[in-house]
Design an enzyme around this catalytic site. Structure first.
Site, short mmCIF file in Angstrom:
data_model
loop_
_atom_site.label_atom_id
_atom_site.label_comp_id
_atom_site.label_asym_id
_atom_site.label_seq_id
_atom_site.Cartn_x
_atom_site.Cartn_y
_atom_site.Cartn_z
CB ILE A 1 -0.96 -0.19 1.00
CG1 ILE A 1 -1.76 -1.38 1.50
CG2 ILE A 1 -1.66 1.23 1.26
CD1 ILE A 1 -2.48 -1.61 2.67
CD GLU A 2 3.75 1.89 -4.57
OE1 GLU A 2 3.65 2.87 -5.30
OE2 GLU A 2 4.65 0.89 -4.71
CB CYS B 1 9.18 -7.84 5.04
SG CYS B 1 8.13 -6.49 4.34
CD GLU C 1 6.77 -8.89 1.73
OE1 GLU C 1 6.09 -7.92 1.49
OE2 GLU C 1 8.04 -9.18 1.11
CB CYS D 1 6.17 -4.47 2.63
SG CYS D 1 7.77 -3.70 2.03
#
Ligand code: THU
Length: 141
Positions: A48-49, A99, A60, A58
């Protein structure tokens, strides 16, 4: 939950499905993740930017934070699929360092990490392989 062939295939397909929800207006690089708990439940995540790039999350970590926020603490495996948004994956997307560090917080050395492609090909790694000598809570005791 032991990861047999059926469960592994399910995780791979779910990571590819989760990838479709990725919000990537800036990089155009879409990642999906499917995280398996020891009890057998699967949590999905996508990247999700954000226009403020550092606020990006990220795939993960989305999956981990969804699971942990619902009380989960024990995990068996994760499948990760990444590549150019809207296209089939061309290469394996290994989890970034942050992550891997989040995995280290909640997972054992044997935690399985499947990096996968759209065509069903995959590589299998353990957290120990991808983050040897990781820093964890034990270092603080
Ligand atoms: N990304 C992930 O979702 N997982 C990773 O492990 C590496 C990078 C995302 C973040 C960003 O939205 C895009 O991929 C490009 O870095």
């Amino acid at each position: 939950m032991k990861v047999n062939d059926t469960i592994r295939t399910e995780l791979i397909n779910k990571a590819l499905e989760a990838r479709k929800a990725a919000y990537t207006p800036y990089s155009g690089y879409a990642v999906g993740a499917a995280l398996l708990t020891k009890a057998g439940k699967v949590y999905l995540g996508c990247n999700i930017e954000n226009a403020s790039f550092g606020a990006t999350n990220c795939a993960e970590r989305t999956a981990f934070f969804k699971a942990v926020s619902e009380g989960e603490r024990e995990f068996t495996a994760i499948a990760i699929a990444g590549g150019k948004a809207g296209e089939e994956t061309q290469e394996y997307a290994y989890p970034c360092g942050i992550c891997r560090q989040v995995m280290q917080e909640f997972c054992e050395k044997e935690f399985k990490i499947f990096v996968v492609k759209t065509n069903g090909e995959f590589e299998e790694h353990t957290l120990m392989e991808l983050l040897p000598h990781g820093f964890g809570g034990d270092n603080l005791t």
